[in-house]
Design a protein around this motif. Structure first.
Motif, short mmCIF file in Angstrom:
data_model
loop_
_atom_site.label_atom_id
_atom_site.label_comp_id
_atom_site.label_asym_id
_atom_site.label_seq_id
_atom_site.Cartn_x
_atom_site.Cartn_y
_atom_site.Cartn_z
N ASP B 155 0.83 -1.20 0.00
CA ASP B 155 0.00 0.00 0.00
C ASP B 155 0.87 1.25 0.00
N GLY B 156 1.96 1.20 0.77
CA GLY B 156 2.86 2.35 0.83
C GLY B 156 3.52 2.62 -0.52
N VAL B 157 3.94 1.54 -1.20
CA VAL B 157 4.56 1.70 -2.52
C VAL B 157 3.53 2.22 -3.54
N TRP B 158 2.34 1.67 -3.45
CA TRP B 158 1.23 2.08 -4.32
C TRP B 158 0.94 3.57 -4.14
N LEU B 159 0.89 3.98 -2.87
CA LEU B 159 0.66 5.40 -2.56
C LEU B 159 1.79 6.27 -3.12
N ALA B 160 3.03 5.79 -2.94
CA ALA B 160 4.19 6.55 -3.43
C ALA B 160 4.14 6.70 -4.95
N ASP B 161 3.72 5.63 -5.63
CA ASP B 161 3.61 5.69 -7.10
C ASP B 161 2.51 6.66 -7.51
N LEU B 162 1.40 6.58 -6.80
CA LEU B 162 0.25 7.42 -7.16
C LEU B 162 0.57 8.89 -7.03
N ILE B 163 1.24 9.24 -5.93
CA ILE B 163 1.51 10.67 -5.73
C ILE B 163 2.93 11.03 -6.17
N ARG B 164 3.61 10.04 -6.75
CA ARG B 164 4.98 10.24 -7.24
C ARG B 164 5.85 10.90 -6.18
N SER B 165 5.78 10.35 -4.98
CA SER B 165 6.51 10.98 -3.87
C SER B 165 7.95 10.49 -3.78
N HIS B 166 8.26 9.33 -4.36
CA HIS B 166 9.61 8.77 -4.26
C HIS B 166 10.13 8.44 -5.65
#
Lengths: 186, 186
Positions: B155-166
């Motif tokens: 979920d954390g990776v998915w979130l990071a991809d969605l908001i392009r945070s990392h």
């Protein structure tokens, strides 16, 4: 207190009150339904008074975001100050703060907003900047793949708390936190 | 094709087109700024035609959510069908689908919407129901704390991809996926 003090502080107090109301309305009705008129009415502040602080809805969302990030930063700094081990210290603080979200802190209601805010295109970019700045700041102590993985898991738990998607019992939660903290030292 | 076929299919096609346009506008401007008028204009469909499918903004958001969940479910089922090991199978499929989000699939644009949608109060409840149903369905194979932790990290990776945070390089990403898949078998 002198009246000069009052005059100086009053705008700050109105601003905080407007943000509190905006946060509450966003949580109740969703950020999509939030309007400046509704905030002005619910706060008992004139539309002119509101526009002085927040000239449009985006400015209001920016204000909410600034406040959330400031609270998050303070919590992380406190957790880091209490940790004597350098390696993975930022990651453990990040874990502690993310896992504490369900503890009914006064900030909890506010934090539930984060998810709506980071979905807004221009706030995504601001959050990305926060992540990049912190990653650079703690590159020597917190850049291992295991630290990164632990922080992603913390994001997942944080997300689950925010949207109340999972019912986690306290022991599962504590075991998960310990396991992730161990990863930060691996 | 007979004209009867066309008559039957046309409303479905309009509905899909309206959802595509609503998704695009939400991604460009944020869900808060989405209006039925803007969708109707951008899709070249009359306001009456739009209201026939989506009588209000909440109905439109529900429609976007239904479509996203249907795509997510199909992807998970495909991944599970390709995995012969029963233990942790749902978790590995979940990992695979969440990690694949950055692969430029046609669904990617759509998925970026998820984050805005689950922030909406009534859609949170619908997502919670999805999680609970899946957790019950795969309780015998995927309920270990390690499986749960792996899905939170996904979920954390998915979130990071969605908001392009990392910015994750491919090898870090692949190593993380392997490590989490191993957890699903622990």
């Amino acid at each position: 207190m002198s009246s000069a003090y009052h005059r100086k502080k009053q705008p700050e107090r109105v601003r905080s009150q407007l943000l509190e109301v905006a946060a509450r309305l966003s949580l109740e009705q969703g950020i999509a339904a939030l309007t400046l008129d509704a905030v002005s009415q619910a706060a008992g502040v004139s539309k002119g008074g509101l526009l002085h602080h927040f000239p449009n809805k985006l400015a209001l969302l920016d204000g909410l975001f600034d406040e959330l990030v400031a609270r998050f930063d303070r919590a992380i700094e406190e957790a880091m100050a209490a940790d004597k081990v350098e390696k993975g210290r930022f990651t453990r603080a990040y874990l502690t703060v993310c896992f504490a979200l369900d503890q009914g802190a006064e900030g909890q209601g506010w934090q539930a907003l984060t998810i709506a805010l980071i979905a807004e295109p221009h706030l995504k970019a601001r959050w990305r900047a926060w992540v990049a700045r912190r990653a650079a700041e703690f590159a020597t102590t917190d850049s291992s793949p295991d630290c990164l993985l632990a922080r992603f898991a913390a994001d997942g738990v944080w997300l689950a708390d925010l949207i109340r998607s999972h019912e986690l019992d306290a022991s599962t939660r504590a075991a998960m936190l310990e396991k992730l903290k161990a990863l930060s030292l691996a």
